[in-house]
Design an enzyme around this catalytic site. Structure first.
Site, PDB file in Angstrom:
ATOM      1  N   ASP A   7       0.862  -1.192   0.000  1.00  0.00           N
ATOM      2  CA  ASP A   7       0.000   0.000   0.000  1.00  0.00           C
ATOM      3  C   ASP A   7       0.895   1.237   0.000  1.00  0.00           C
ATOM      4  O   ASP A   7       2.074   1.164   0.360  1.00  0.00           O
ATOM      5  CB  ASP A   7      -0.935   0.030   1.229  1.00  0.00           C
ATOM      6  CG  ASP A   7      -1.887   1.231   1.187  1.00  0.00           C
ATOM      7  OD1 ASP A   7      -2.384   1.557   0.095  1.00  0.00           O
ATOM      8  OD2 ASP A   7      -2.114   1.872   2.233  1.00  0.00           O
ATOM      9  N   SER A   8       0.306   2.363  -0.367  1.00  0.00           N
ATOM     10  CA  SER A   8       1.055   3.623  -0.313  1.00  0.00           C
ATOM     11  C   SER A   8       1.439   3.959   1.125  1.00  0.00           C
ATOM     12  O   SER A   8       2.371   4.719   1.345  1.00  0.00           O
ATOM     13  CB  SER A   8       0.199   4.751  -0.878  1.00  0.00           C
ATOM     14  OG  SER A   8      -0.966   4.886  -0.086  1.00  0.00           O
ATOM     15  N   CYS A  70      -4.155  -1.381  -2.331  1.00  0.00           N
ATOM     16  CA  CYS A  70      -4.255   0.059  -2.549  1.00  0.00           C
ATOM     17  C   CYS A  70      -5.124   0.247  -3.786  1.00  0.00           C
ATOM     18  O   CYS A  70      -4.748  -0.173  -4.885  1.00  0.00           O
ATOM     19  CB  CYS A  70      -2.855   0.630  -2.779  1.00  0.00           C
ATOM     20  SG  CYS A  70      -2.847   2.380  -3.204  1.00  0.00           S
ATOM     21  N   GLU A 162      -2.802   9.118   7.783  1.00  0.00           N
ATOM     22  CA  GLU A 162      -1.348   8.836   7.850  1.00  0.00           C
ATOM     23  C   GLU A 162      -0.694   9.620   8.985  1.00  0.00           C
ATOM     24  O   GLU A 162       0.227   9.141   9.631  1.00  0.00           O
ATOM     25  CB  GLU A 162      -0.666   9.209   6.526  1.00  0.00           C
ATOM     26  CG  GLU A 162      -0.893   8.230   5.399  1.00  0.00           C
ATOM     27  CD  GLU A 162      -0.097   6.935   5.543  1.00  0.00           C
ATOM     28  OE1 GLU A 162       1.108   6.986   5.817  1.00  0.00           O
ATOM     29  OE2 GLU A 162      -0.716   5.852   5.408  1.00  0.00           O
ATOM     30  N   CYS A 194     -11.003   2.760  -0.675  1.00  0.00           N
ATOM     31  CA  CYS A 194      -9.622   3.101  -0.324  1.00  0.00           C
ATOM     32  C   CYS A 194      -9.338   2.307   0.931  1.00  0.00           C
ATOM     33  O   CYS A 194     -10.148   2.323   1.876  1.00  0.00           O
ATOM     34  CB  CYS A 194      -9.482   4.599  -0.053  1.00  0.00           C
ATOM     35  SG  CYS A 194      -7.900   5.045   0.701  1.00  0.00           S
ATOM     36  N   HIS A 196      -7.440   2.777   3.306  1.00  0.00           N
ATOM     37  CA  HIS A 196      -7.317   3.547   4.551  1.00  0.00           C
ATOM     38  C   HIS A 196      -8.682   3.745   5.235  1.00  0.00           C
ATOM     39  O   HIS A 196      -8.747   3.931   6.444  1.00  0.00           O
ATOM     40  CB  HIS A 196      -6.745   4.945   4.278  1.00  0.00           C
ATOM     41  CG  HIS A 196      -5.268   4.984   4.060  1.00  0.00           C
ATOM     42  ND1 HIS A 196      -4.655   4.472   2.944  1.00  0.00           N
ATOM     43  CD2 HIS A 196      -4.268   5.484   4.834  1.00  0.00           C
ATOM     44  CE1 HIS A 196      -3.350   4.671   3.034  1.00  0.00           C
ATOM     45  NE2 HIS A 196      -3.087   5.289   4.177  1.00  0.00           N
TER      46      HIS A 196
END
Ligand code: DGL
Length: 270
Positions: A7-8, A70, A162, A194, A196
């Protein structure tokens, strides 16, 4: 026999948790490209180059199969990677298709023509790059007809998560849900597109109301991966050890990851 999860940043940990629970004997190597997150505001070439670099690092770690946990990379880079870049003995899979199969009540690999499905009004919350790619609508159109999709790009939300700024993240969820509801007042189903966003799932559900079904990917991807590995046991790579790699500051990333998953996670420099 390790499998790579990319993932990013930290969002893919929601997928990692579910796949580790579903496949407790498989070692997973997680790669978070925290230095370059968020991907959602980058252009497609940028996302492609970063995703290829991360995938190569996971191959080096002995993971012949890499899951792009992601949506932004799955939407903006995966097709190009699969068409021209991935060697024959490696595989890279995305997280979109299992979600769409669940929404359209399809079995894995059901390639019959698109048909009418129960839900007609679907809201998609995703990053600006995922929304721009229209990959979700494209994949959905292969499987279902007559579904109205309203997409809401959730600018700022990945950055807030993040950074561990949950007050800002909560305020952003409310304002993005309000914006969506102005365009589609009564969605029947909502996709958290997403990885996240499941970290904010309760806030989404509360803002949307209890009658709305909220789909998130972790468990769906875990089921699909288990099925895939049964059919392709040869895709378990030579790596034997689990681990966490980051391009960011390992100490800071470990602290945030530990806070999110409520268990100790230690990242090493990628
Ligand atoms: N978790 C990534 C996704 O699913 C986050 C994207 C980003 O870095 O903006 O899209």
């Amino acid at each position: 026999m390790a499998v790579g999860i990319f993932d990013s940043g930290l969002g893919g940990l929601t997928v990692l948790d579910a796949v580790s629970e579903r496949l407790p004997d498989v070692p997973f190597v997680y790669f978070g490209d925290n230095k370059h997150a968020p991907y959602g505001v980058r252009d497609a070439d940028d996302v492609y180059n970063l995703t290829c670099a991360a995938t190569e690092r996971l191959w080096e770690a002995g993971c012949d199969l890499v899951i792009l946990a992601c949506n932004t990379a799955s939407a903006a880079a995966l097709r190009r990677m699969q068409e021209s870049w991935i060697p024959r003995d490696k595989r890279v899979l995305g997280v979109f298709v299992p979600l769409i199969e669940a929404l359209t009540e399809r079995q894995w690999g059901d390639n019959s023509p698109p048909r009418e499905v129960a839900v007609k009004h679907v809201a998609l919350f995703a990053t600006p790059a995922t929304v721009r790619s229209r990959a979700f609508q494209r994949e959905l159109a292969f499987r279902a007809i007559g579904v109205d999709v309203e997409a809401q790009a959730c600018g700022g939300l990945v950055d807030a998560i993040e950074e561990g700024d949950m007050i800002l993240a909560e305020a952003l969820v409310h304002s993005h849900v309000d914006a969506l509801k102005r365009k589609m007042p009564d969605p029947e189903a909502v996709i958290l597109g997403c990885t996240h966003y499941p970290l904010m799932q309760e806030v989404f559900q509360e803002a949307l109301g209890p009658e709305v079904s909220v789909y998130s990917q972790a468990n769906l991807v875990a089921e699909s991966l288990s099925d895939y590995l049964q059919r392709h046991p040869d895709m378990m790579g030579p790596g034997m050890e689990s681990g966490f790699l980051t391009t960011g500051n390992p100490l800071k990333v470990s602290q945030n990851a530990t806070q999110f998953l409520r268990r100790k996670i230690t990242f090493d420099a990628a």
